[in-house]
Design a protein around this motif. Structure first.
Motif, short mmCIF file in Angstrom:
data_model
loop_
_atom_site.label_atom_id
_atom_site.label_comp_id
_atom_site.label_asym_id
_atom_site.label_seq_id
_atom_site.Cartn_x
_atom_site.Cartn_y
_atom_site.Cartn_z
N SER A 197 0.83 -1.21 0.00
CA SER A 197 0.00 0.00 0.00
C SER A 197 0.86 1.25 0.00
O SER A 197 0.57 2.22 -0.71
CB SER A 197 -0.92 0.00 1.22
OG SER A 197 -1.83 -1.09 1.20
N ALA A 198 1.92 1.25 0.80
CA ALA A 198 2.83 2.40 0.85
C ALA A 198 3.50 2.60 -0.50
O ALA A 198 3.67 3.75 -0.95
CB ALA A 198 3.86 2.20 1.95
N ARG A 199 3.90 1.52 -1.17
CA ARG A 199 4.50 1.65 -2.50
C ARG A 199 3.50 2.23 -3.50
O ARG A 199 3.85 3.06 -4.34
CB ARG A 199 4.99 0.28 -3.00
CG ARG A 199 6.29 -0.17 -2.37
CD ARG A 199 6.88 -1.35 -3.12
NE ARG A 199 6.07 -2.55 -2.98
CZ ARG A 199 6.20 -3.43 -1.99
NH1 ARG A 199 7.12 -3.24 -1.06
NH2 ARG A 199 5.43 -4.50 -1.95
N ALA A 200 2.24 1.78 -3.39
CA ALA A 200 1.22 2.30 -4.29
C ALA A 200 0.98 3.78 -4.05
O ALA A 200 0.86 4.57 -5.00
CB ALA A 200 -0.07 1.51 -4.11
N LEU A 201 0.93 4.19 -2.79
CA LEU A 201 0.74 5.61 -2.46
C LEU A 201 1.90 6.44 -2.99
O LEU A 201 1.70 7.48 -3.64
CB LEU A 201 0.61 5.78 -0.95
CG LEU A 201 -0.76 5.47 -0.34
CD1 LEU A 201 -0.63 5.28 1.16
CD2 LEU A 201 -1.75 6.58 -0.66
N ARG A 202 3.11 6.00 -2.73
CA ARG A 202 4.28 6.74 -3.22
C ARG A 202 4.29 6.79 -4.75
O ARG A 202 4.58 7.83 -5.35
CB ARG A 202 5.57 6.09 -2.71
CG ARG A 202 5.85 6.32 -1.22
CD ARG A 202 7.28 5.98 -0.89
NE ARG A 202 7.59 4.58 -1.19
CZ ARG A 202 7.46 3.58 -0.33
NH1 ARG A 202 7.03 3.82 0.90
NH2 ARG A 202 7.77 2.34 -0.68
N GLY A 203 3.99 5.64 -5.36
CA GLY A 203 3.98 5.59 -6.82
C GLY A 203 2.94 6.51 -7.43
O GLY A 203 3.18 7.14 -8.46
N ALA A 204 1.79 6.59 -6.79
CA ALA A 204 0.74 7.48 -7.29
C ALA A 204 1.19 8.94 -7.22
O ALA A 204 1.03 9.70 -8.18
CB ALA A 204 -0.54 7.28 -6.48
N ILE A 205 1.76 9.32 -6.08
CA ILE A 205 2.22 10.70 -5.92
C ILE A 205 3.32 11.02 -6.92
O ILE A 205 3.34 12.09 -7.55
CB ILE A 205 2.68 10.93 -4.47
CG1 ILE A 205 1.48 10.84 -3.51
CG2 ILE A 205 3.37 12.29 -4.33
CD1 ILE A 205 1.86 10.80 -2.04
N GLU A 206 4.25 10.09 -7.11
CA GLU A 206 5.34 10.30 -8.07
C GLU A 206 4.82 10.45 -9.49
O GLU A 206 5.44 11.14 -10.32
CB GLU A 206 6.32 9.13 -8.00
CG GLU A 206 7.14 9.09 -6.72
CD GLU A 206 7.87 7.78 -6.53
OE1 GLU A 206 7.73 6.88 -7.41
OE2 GLU A 206 8.59 7.63 -5.52
N ARG A 207 3.68 9.85 -9.79
CA ARG A 207 3.11 9.92 -11.13
C ARG A 207 2.11 11.06 -11.28
O ARG A 207 1.40 11.13 -12.27
CB ARG A 207 2.48 8.57 -11.49
CG ARG A 207 3.53 7.49 -11.77
CD ARG A 207 2.95 6.08 -11.65
NE ARG A 207 3.95 5.07 -11.97
CZ ARG A 207 4.90 4.67 -11.14
NH1 ARG A 207 5.01 5.23 -9.93
NH2 ARG A 207 5.77 3.74 -11.50
N GLY A 208 2.04 11.92 -10.28
CA GLY A 208 1.24 13.13 -10.41
C GLY A 208 -0.10 13.12 -9.72
O GLY A 208 -0.85 14.10 -9.80
N VAL A 209 -0.47 12.03 -9.05
CA VAL A 209 -1.73 11.99 -8.29
C VAL A 209 -1.55 12.85 -7.05
O VAL A 209 -0.71 12.56 -6.19
CB VAL A 209 -2.10 10.55 -7.90
CG1 VAL A 209 -3.33 10.55 -7.00
CG2 VAL A 209 -2.34 9.70 -9.15
#
Length: 323
Positions: free
Chosen positions: A36-48
């Motif tokens: 979940s933490a990876r998904a959150l970080r990945g989303a933010i890094e991709r502009g979410v």
């Protein structure tokens, strides 16, 4: 990533938002905190830059994960959360007084609890997790919201409209008291187009779309033989013969559009951003692969008028939510 204005808040939010119910682990079985933490970080890094959680998602666990991701981010990220009703009535029934569900002291108390869970000084959008339009002009909740804004604990206020009751917030929208509304809107559940979207446009209220994939039904991965873990919310949502019904309708959508079923998650997300009334679409993304697929879908932009016309014929009014 594409960005839009969240109504009169003036916030520039990503058209794809992060729905954080599933990572709370209270109703969706199988979430892993590290993933979940990876998904959150990945989303933010991709502009979410818009994350939506709630006090009751895992009794604050979702808020803790969201807050950790926001505090680590170098980018500006907006957080929305929700106050649960004190009376525990989901959804809000008719005939209940506002102070039974959202008394002023409860609204303040739960907001302060959410701030502690998030580890933040301010909540960008605080929402009531249920709503009844009978509460406009009733009770002390509006004074509590005004005080929380004045104290800098929240910036903006909205409500999460009861499941499949999009017209049960029009009075609130027209009152000017709400900055945002959150509503179920997807290929099956198109009712917000009937009256709500006209009201929000007229009053410059931001729209947060939830359940864009019909709790997974519009992904094409819910088939008649699909099983869910014991205790998983979806085992009740897709109870009885509903999995077969959903699968048959999903196949019909794919056939009418002339696309493989595997493209339906993309089509479903793009449907939601095709109406200019919508600001952001919050999708549950428990794994990084979900983030990558959903970001790609949003980047493709709105659907064509021909595609939208085809999808209009697949409106399906029903209520699968367990009571």
């Amino acid at each position: 990533m594409r960005y839009t204005r969240l109504g009169k808040t003036g916030l520039s939010v990503s058209e794809l938002g992060y729905g954080a119910w599933g990572i709370g682990k209270s109703a969706w079985i199988g979430a892993d905190d590290e993933e979940s933490a990876r998904a959150l970080r990945g989303a933010i890094e991709r502009g979410v830059n818009f994350l939506d959680t709630a006090r009751v998602y895992g009794d604050g666990h979702s808020e803790e994960l969201v807050g950790a991701a926001v505090r680590e981010a170098s980018e500006t990220v907006y957080v929305a959360t929700k106050v649960p009703p004190k009376n525990g009535r989901w959804p809000a029934p008719s005939g209940v007084e506002a102070d039974d569900a959202f008394p002023a002291d409860w609204v303040v108390q739960k907001t302060e609890e959410s701030l502690r869970n998030l580890g933040l000084e301010t909540i960008d959008v605080q929402q009531f997790h249920v709503w009844s339009d009978e509460w406009v002009g009733e009770g002390g909740w509006a004074d509590a919201i005004a005080r929380l804004k004045q104290d800098g604990k929240i910036r903006f206020f909205g409500v999460s409209i009861n499941d499949n009751q999009p017209e049960n917030a029009i009075r609130l929208v027209e009152s000017g008291l709400a900055d945002t509304v959150q509503v179920i809107y997807n290929v099956f559940q198109q009712a917000p187009e009937d009256r709500l979207f006209d009201a929000v446009r007229a009053n410059d209220v931001g729209v947060i779309v939830r359940v864009p994939l019909d709790e997974g039904g519009l992904t094409g991965r819910v088939r008649p033989e699909t099983t869910f873990p014991e205790g998983d919310f979806r085992s009740r949502y897709f109870a009885g013969d509903r999995k077969r019904e959903v699968w048959e309708r999903v196949q019909a959508i794919a056939t009418d559009l002339g696309v493989p079923v595997e493209r339906l998650p993309e089509i479903a997300l793009r449907f939601c951003i095709s109406d200019p009334a919508t600001s952001t679409v919050i999708a549950g993304m428990r794994r990084l692969e979900h983030v990558e697929a959903n970001v790609g879908a949003i980047e493709a932009g709105p659907l064509s008028e021909q595609q939208l016309a085809t999808l209009r014929a697949h409106r399906w009014e029903r209520d699968f939510y367990p009571r």
